[in-house]
Each structure stands twice: as structure tokens, then as C-alpha cells.
Design a protein around this motif. Structure first.
Motif, PDB file in Angstrom:
ATOM      1  N   LYS A 292       0.847  -1.067   0.077  1.00 54.73           N
ATOM      2  CA  LYS A 292      -0.054   0.050  -0.167  1.00 54.73           C
ATOM      3  C   LYS A 292       0.674   1.292  -0.047  1.00 54.73           C
ATOM      4  N   ASN A 293       1.860   1.083   0.572  1.00 55.99           N
ATOM      5  CA  ASN A 293       2.964   2.209   0.675  1.00 55.99           C
ATOM      6  C   ASN A 293       4.080   2.631  -0.349  1.00 55.99           C
TER       7      ASN A 293
ATOM      8  N   ARG B 281       8.135   4.466   2.093  1.00 54.95           N
ATOM      9  CA  ARG B 281       7.723   4.535   3.243  1.00 54.95           C
ATOM     10  C   ARG B 281       7.686   3.323   4.074  1.00 54.95           C
TER      11      ARG B 281
ATOM     12  N   THR C 103       0.106   6.876   3.062  1.00 52.80           N
ATOM     13  CA  THR C 103       0.715   6.415   1.897  1.00 52.80           C
ATOM     14  C   THR C 103       2.031   7.186   1.559  1.00 52.80           C
TER      15      THR C 103
END
Length: 248
Positions: free
Chosen positions: A75-76, A80, A168
Motif C-alpha cells: 500500500k505504501n 515509506r 501512503t
């Protein structure tokens, strides 16, 4: 999480204590995420509660799980992901861009598990947490050997106690890339930033050349967040040594 939670007896011998440690490990590793039953890491839980995994082994298993990968890598993205690995597994912010780049490159070249292992089975992890302590946020005050800018970055990365680390966008990317103090605190949330900016910080520092009426060797300055970095820099320019920085 900032308190120290340590497994003090065998998991199999004290299930209530082991459950407390297990919950703390989930909270720390998953950054306050509210996990559904199907997202839990059942095999690791079972091994830990049976006394067949140390806390260190539990942390590794949680971070190597599909759930952790989906929440923080898929998701990131890698940058991140690395930023959060420092937070979740070592309890601090990255120190510089080189440190982040090394981990991003390791993830690409050696794979997911090698990236996780580089934190959990590092000398730093062993010195900080050993086999039986759940990782915790270690930078609530300045630490010997750490720079002041690292402390300020840590305030940014820490976020609020109950907030989930699911954003994110990297928080420290610009600061690390330029070697500068972060421009703002938190997740870009105006209300959170406003609240943090209103906080005051108590700086204890020493000087070899006391001045003023009281001529104290140890000085205390209480400043708002907006003045924190410049005050720390000013103390250092005057030859002072930062002893601690805490919420005022």
C-alpha cells in the motif's frame, strides 16, 4: 507505544502475561492497526504462547507476515515501508538518506525477509531490546550520540498514540534527502499539526561556562515546537551539551 514490556517468564507458564506481551507486540509491529481475525498471524501466536518463540522471534514472524507486507509495503511502496520498519522494529526514525537507501536497495536485491531480518537480528536491536522485550519508541528524549535533527524527525514520525501508520506518503523523505529539519510535524493533518505546534518542550542542557546571576552549570529552557530546532542549535553553537528534551 513507549513503555517497556518484557516477557519475564515462559509464555507457557503464564498465559495472561504472555497475552499482554502478544498484544503489545501486535500494537508495536502493526503500528496500531485494527486487524481482523483473518489478518492475525495464527502460527506465530501459537508458537509464542507455547513457549517456542522468543519475543524477538515473534516480532520477526509478525513483520514477515503477509499481513504486514500488504499493509505497509504493497500500500505504501518501498520508501515509506523502510521508514515504518525503522519505527516499528527499531523504535526510532532513520538517521539519514544513506541509511534509508541501504534498506531500499536490500529490499530490491535480497528480498523481503532479508530486509526485515536486517532490523530484528541487528546488533542495535539486540542491544536495545534483547530477546524478550517488545520494541518501543526509544526517542522520547534526546539520546547520547544522536543528532538533534534526528530527534525532531522522530517527533514527526512518531505521530499520535492511537493513530494507525497507514498513510501512503513518506513523512521524512524531503528532510532526509536535503539533510534538513522537517518542515512540519505528523501526518499532514492540520489539526494534529496545530496540536503538536502548541506543545512546549523542556530542554535541559549544560555549559562549561555558566553565566548570569545564578551561574548554574545545568540550564533549563522551555520552548514551543516551532522554536525547538533553533534553540537546540543555539545551545550547541554556544558550546552547550543537550542533556534531555522532553514534553514540557
Amino acid at each position: 507505544m513507549t513503555e517497556t514490556i518484557t516477557l519475564t517468564t515462559s509464555s507457557a507458564q503464564d498465559q495472561a502475561h504472555a497475552q499482554d506481551v502478544l498484544r503489545a507486540a501486535y500494537r508495536q509491529v502493526f503500528g496500531n492497526a485494527h486487524l481482523m481475525e483473518e489478518q492475525l498471524v495464527a502460527t506465530a501466536e501459537s508458537l509464542f504462547l507455547q513457549g517456542n518463540l522468543t519475543v524477538q522471534g515473534l516480532v520477526s514472524a509478525l513483520a514477515c507476515s503477509d499481513t504486514y507486507s500488504r499493509l505497509f509495503l504493497e500500500k505504501n511502496g518501498p520508501y515509506r515501508f523502510v521508514e515504518l520498519n525503522f519505527k516499528h522494529l527499531l523504535g526510532r526514525a532513520p538517521r539519514n538518506q544513506t541509511e534509508v537507501s541501504e534498506h531500499v536497495q536490500r529490499l530490491a536485491a535480497e528480498g523481503y525477509q532479508a530486509e526485515i531480518d536486517s532490523y530484528v537480528y541487528s546488533t542495535e536491536y539486540a542491544d536495545a531490546f534483547g530477546f524478550d522485550t517488545v520494541p518501543y519508541w526509544r526517542t522520547t528524549s534526546t539520546t547520547t550520540g544522536e543528532s538533534n535533527v534526528t530527534y525532531v524527525r522522530s517527533l514527526n514520525l512518531k505521530g499520535d498514540y492511537a493513530a494507525f501508520d497507514g498513510g501512503t506518503r513518506p513523512i521524512l523523505k524531503a528532510s532526509l534527502a536535503t539533510g534538513s529539519v522537517p518542515a512540519s510535524v505528523g501526518r499532514g493533518n492540520r489539526g494534529a499539526n496545530s496540536s503538536r505546534n502548541q506543545r512546549r518542550y523542556r530542554i535541559c542542557w549544560s555549559t562549561l561556562a555558566p553565566t548570569g546571576v545564578n551561574r548554574r552549570a545545568v540550564q533549563v529552557s522551555v520552548v514551543p515546537y516551532g522554536s525547538l530546532s533553533t534553540t537546540l542549535q543555539s545551545v550547541q553553537r554556544r558550546g552547550g551539551s543537550i542533556l534531555s528534551v522532553t514534553n514540557g
